[in-house]
Motif scaffolding. Sequence first.
Motif, mmCIF file in Angstrom:
data_model
loop_
_atom_site.group_PDB
_atom_site.id
_atom_site.type_symbol
_atom_site.label_atom_id
_atom_site.label_comp_id
_atom_site.label_asym_id
_atom_site.label_seq_id
_atom_site.Cartn_x
_atom_site.Cartn_y
_atom_site.Cartn_z
ATOM 1 N N PRO A 255 0.845 -1.195 0.000
ATOM 2 C CA PRO A 255 0.000 0.000 0.000
ATOM 3 C C PRO A 255 0.879 1.243 0.000
ATOM 4 O O PRO A 255 2.029 1.204 0.462
ATOM 5 C CB PRO A 255 -0.788 -0.125 1.301
ATOM 6 C CG PRO A 255 0.037 -1.001 2.172
ATOM 7 C CD PRO A 255 0.745 -1.954 1.257
ATOM 8 N N GLU A 256 0.349 2.346 -0.490
ATOM 9 C CA GLU A 256 1.169 3.554 -0.586
ATOM 10 C C GLU A 256 1.382 4.208 0.772
ATOM 11 O O GLU A 256 2.489 4.672 1.075
ATOM 12 C CB GLU A 256 0.511 4.572 -1.531
ATOM 13 C CG GLU A 256 1.297 5.878 -1.615
ATOM 14 C CD GLU A 256 0.633 6.915 -2.501
ATOM 15 O OE1 GLU A 256 0.841 8.120 -2.254
ATOM 16 O OE2 GLU A 256 -0.088 6.525 -3.428
ATOM 17 N N VAL A 257 0.365 4.269 1.605
ATOM 18 C CA VAL A 257 0.441 5.049 2.840
ATOM 19 C C VAL A 257 0.837 4.163 4.021
ATOM 20 O O VAL A 257 0.163 3.177 4.332
ATOM 21 C CB VAL A 257 -0.911 5.746 3.123
ATOM 22 C CG1 VAL A 257 -0.844 6.544 4.428
ATOM 23 C CG2 VAL A 257 -1.284 6.657 1.957
ATOM 24 N N ASP A 258 1.926 4.511 4.678
ATOM 25 C CA ASP A 258 2.407 3.850 5.892
ATOM 26 C C ASP A 258 2.353 2.321 5.805
ATOM 27 O O ASP A 258 1.707 1.654 6.626
ATOM 28 C CB ASP A 258 1.609 4.326 7.113
ATOM 29 C CG ASP A 258 1.870 5.789 7.452
ATOM 30 O OD1 ASP A 258 3.027 6.228 7.301
ATOM 31 O OD2 ASP A 258 0.924 6.475 7.868
ATOM 32 N N PRO A 259 3.032 1.710 4.836
ATOM 33 C CA PRO A 259 3.003 0.247 4.725
ATOM 34 C C PRO A 259 3.619 -0.416 5.958
ATOM 35 O O PRO A 259 4.626 0.054 6.497
ATOM 36 C CB PRO A 259 3.828 -0.028 3.469
ATOM 37 C CG PRO A 259 4.724 1.169 3.328
ATOM 38 C CD PRO A 259 3.917 2.327 3.822
ATOM 39 N N GLN A 260 3.006 -1.504 6.396
ATOM 40 C CA GLN A 260 3.438 -2.223 7.591
ATOM 41 C C GLN A 260 4.020 -3.598 7.268
ATOM 42 O O GLN A 260 4.364 -4.345 8.176
ATOM 43 C CB GLN A 260 2.250 -2.400 8.548
ATOM 44 C CG GLN A 260 1.600 -1.106 8.981
ATOM 45 C CD GLN A 260 2.507 -0.257 9.846
ATOM 46 O OE1 GLN A 260 2.976 -0.711 10.888
ATOM 47 N NE2 GLN A 260 2.755 0.974 9.430
ATOM 48 N N GLY A 261 4.113 -3.936 5.997
ATOM 49 C CA GLY A 261 4.603 -5.244 5.614
ATOM 50 C C GLY A 261 3.482 -6.266 5.564
ATOM 51 O O GLY A 261 2.339 -5.978 5.918
ATOM 52 N N PRO A 262 3.789 -7.489 5.143
ATOM 53 C CA PRO A 262 2.776 -8.547 5.065
ATOM 54 C C PRO A 262 2.186 -8.840 6.443
ATOM 55 O O PRO A 262 2.810 -8.578 7.477
ATOM 56 C CB PRO A 262 3.562 -9.748 4.540
ATOM 57 C CG PRO A 262 4.778 -9.172 3.903
ATOM 58 C CD PRO A 262 5.104 -7.943 4.666
ATOM 59 N N GLU A 263 0.986 -9.422 6.448
ATOM 60 C CA GLU A 263 0.332 -9.758 7.713
ATOM 61 C C GLU A 263 0.990 -10.928 8.424
ATOM 62 O O GLU A 263 0.868 -11.061 9.653
ATOM 63 C CB GLU A 263 -1.156 -10.065 7.468
ATOM 64 C CG GLU A 263 -1.962 -8.853 7.010
ATOM 65 C CD GLU A 263 -3.430 -9.165 6.870
ATOM 66 O OE1 GLU A 263 -3.824 -10.325 7.162
ATOM 67 O OE2 GLU A 263 -4.195 -8.267 6.475
ATOM 68 N N SER A 264 1.666 -11.786 7.692
ATOM 69 C CA SER A 264 2.305 -12.946 8.303
ATOM 70 C C SER A 264 3.461 -13.385 7.421
ATOM 71 O O SER A 264 3.669 -12.877 6.319
ATOM 72 C CB SER A 264 1.296 -14.083 8.480
ATOM 73 O OG SER A 264 0.784 -14.496 7.214
ATOM 74 N N GLY A 265 4.208 -14.364 7.912
ATOM 75 C CA GLY A 265 5.327 -14.874 7.140
ATOM 76 C C GLY A 265 6.154 -15.826 7.977
ATOM 77 O O GLY A 265 5.788 -16.183 9.098
ATOM 78 N N THR A 266 7.283 -16.229 7.456
ATOM 79 C CA THR A 266 8.189 -17.124 8.173
ATOM 80 C C THR A 266 9.517 -16.448 8.488
ATOM 81 O O THR A 266 10.286 -16.946 9.308
ATOM 82 C CB THR A 266 8.470 -18.390 7.358
ATOM 83 O OG1 THR A 266 9.057 -18.024 6.095
ATOM 84 C CG2 THR A 266 7.186 -19.172 7.108
ATOM 85 N N GLU A 267 9.794 -15.320 7.833
ATOM 86 C CA GLU A 267 11.037 -14.589 8.070
ATOM 87 C C GLU A 267 10.733 -13.110 8.262
ATOM 88 O O GLU A 267 9.735 -12.593 7.765
ATOM 89 C CB GLU A 267 11.996 -14.767 6.893
ATOM 90 C CG GLU A 267 12.483 -16.191 6.706
ATOM 91 C CD GLU A 267 13.463 -16.305 5.560
ATOM 92 O OE1 GLU A 267 14.578 -16.793 5.786
ATOM 93 O OE2 GLU A 267 13.108 -15.883 4.437
ATOM 94 N N LYS A 268 11.628 -12.425 8.973
ATOM 95 C CA LYS A 268 11.516 -10.987 9.172
ATOM 96 C C LYS A 268 12.503 -10.250 8.267
ATOM 97 O O LYS A 268 13.581 -10.768 7.944
ATOM 98 C CB LYS A 268 11.798 -10.624 10.634
ATOM 99 C CG LYS A 268 10.680 -11.017 11.585
ATOM 100 C CD LYS A 268 9.436 -10.181 11.358
ATOM 101 C CE LYS A 268 8.341 -10.493 12.364
ATOM 102 N NZ LYS A 268 7.143 -9.644 12.144
ATOM 103 N N SER A 269 12.141 -9.057 7.875
ATOM 104 C CA SER A 269 13.032 -8.252 7.051
ATOM 105 C C SER A 269 14.183 -7.720 7.889
ATOM 106 O O SER A 269 14.029 -7.426 9.071
ATOM 107 C CB SER A 269 12.273 -7.084 6.421
ATOM 108 O OG SER A 269 11.343 -7.534 5.460
ATOM 109 N N VAL A 270 15.320 -7.610 7.251
ATOM 110 C CA VAL A 270 16.538 -7.095 7.878
ATOM 111 C C VAL A 270 17.131 -6.063 6.938
ATOM 112 O O VAL A 270 17.183 -6.272 5.723
ATOM 113 C CB VAL A 270 17.554 -8.231 8.124
ATOM 114 C CG1 VAL A 270 18.828 -7.693 8.758
ATOM 115 C CG2 VAL A 270 16.937 -9.322 8.993
ATOM 116 N N ARG A 271 17.561 -4.929 7.476
ATOM 117 C CA ARG A 271 18.160 -3.893 6.640
ATOM 118 C C ARG A 271 19.519 -3.496 7.212
ATOM 119 O O ARG A 271 19.880 -3.869 8.312
ATOM 120 C CB ARG A 271 17.238 -2.667 6.577
ATOM 121 C CG ARG A 271 15.830 -2.943 6.058
ATOM 122 C CD ARG A 271 15.830 -3.528 4.645
ATOM 123 N NE ARG A 271 16.313 -2.614 3.643
ATOM 124 C CZ ARG A 271 15.523 -1.857 2.867
ATOM 125 N NH1 ARG A 271 14.209 -1.933 2.987
ATOM 126 N NH2 ARG A 271 16.034 -1.050 1.963
ATOM 127 N N GLY A 272 20.282 -2.721 6.420
ATOM 128 C CA GLY A 272 21.519 -2.188 6.959
ATOM 129 C C GLY A 272 22.796 -2.672 6.324
ATOM 130 O O GLY A 272 23.856 -2.543 6.920
#
Length: 307
Positions: A255-272
């Motif tokens: 979504p364009e406004v304040d995306p929160q990511g998928p509702e569920s999953g098996t892995e978490k996003s990592v940045r950096g």
Amino acid sequence: MKCSLMAVLTALPLGACADAGQLKTEVTINETLPEEVQTVLRRSVENLVFVEGGGFQMGDVGAYITNKSFNEGPLGSYEFVDKNHPDAMWMPWVFQAAGEKRTAEPVHKVTLSSYSMGKYEVTFEEFDVYTQFTEKPLLVERKLGKRSRKPAKPVRYMTWQQARDYCFWLGENTGLNIDLPTEAQWEYAARSRGNKVAYGTDTGMPKKGTNIGSGLGVEKVGSYPPNPLGLYDMSANVKEWVLDWFDPDYYANSPEVDPQGPESGTEKSVRGGKVVLQRYHEPPKAAPRITEEFGYEGHPYVLPLRG
């Protein structure tokens, strides 16, 4: 690790906004708490950097370079030009191995509400105060040597939930709504409100030993100049947990406004990583993977958060 103070969620007990349109970060710390706890709480609030919301193009925005510099020059010594240059070619910043899915595409518009973010990665000194006060075991106490656990170095080797619990602890003791940043918030802040850059440095480009580390080990937080927004270590040093579940196709459906990511999953996003457009992912209960090749400090999957 970094935590995020977000005005986009529930109203804060002390009010979400200050007169200048910034988030209110003046808090009253319980003076019956141990002095070292009070110090960590005050420092965490004082180090919050206001990030004014807005729109930006999220994802691998790439760059235009000359065909000649790409084909004839030394690797990485590209000549950056405008897209209308007669010898211009578009180059992605994120290179995937053959056969791997390009998860930093498509580029898509995101509009964020204002929030705040810690200017420094959380240190072992700060995290140890938290674990001792809450009677939790010191983080990987038996797996890191003294050189790796220096107080001013960024805390690492925690699970996603341990990272988030630290943010919640800060929030409970300051009255502020503190959490991990979303993936969109992290990238927007790393790119200094969405500037078209690939590195979270003071110039938007890397220069080893001047505005970015050599990559041979984890360095003390704030060792190099911050990005224009005032945030340190957004490129390299250590990777960081964010709030979102990971989905390689999420950019196509975000979504364009304040995306929160998928509702569920098996892995978490990592940045950096060095290139702040790059997406990584790990199971939320990922354990430290210390190898002889990388040792205790240089492992490529060091996973902290920010606060």
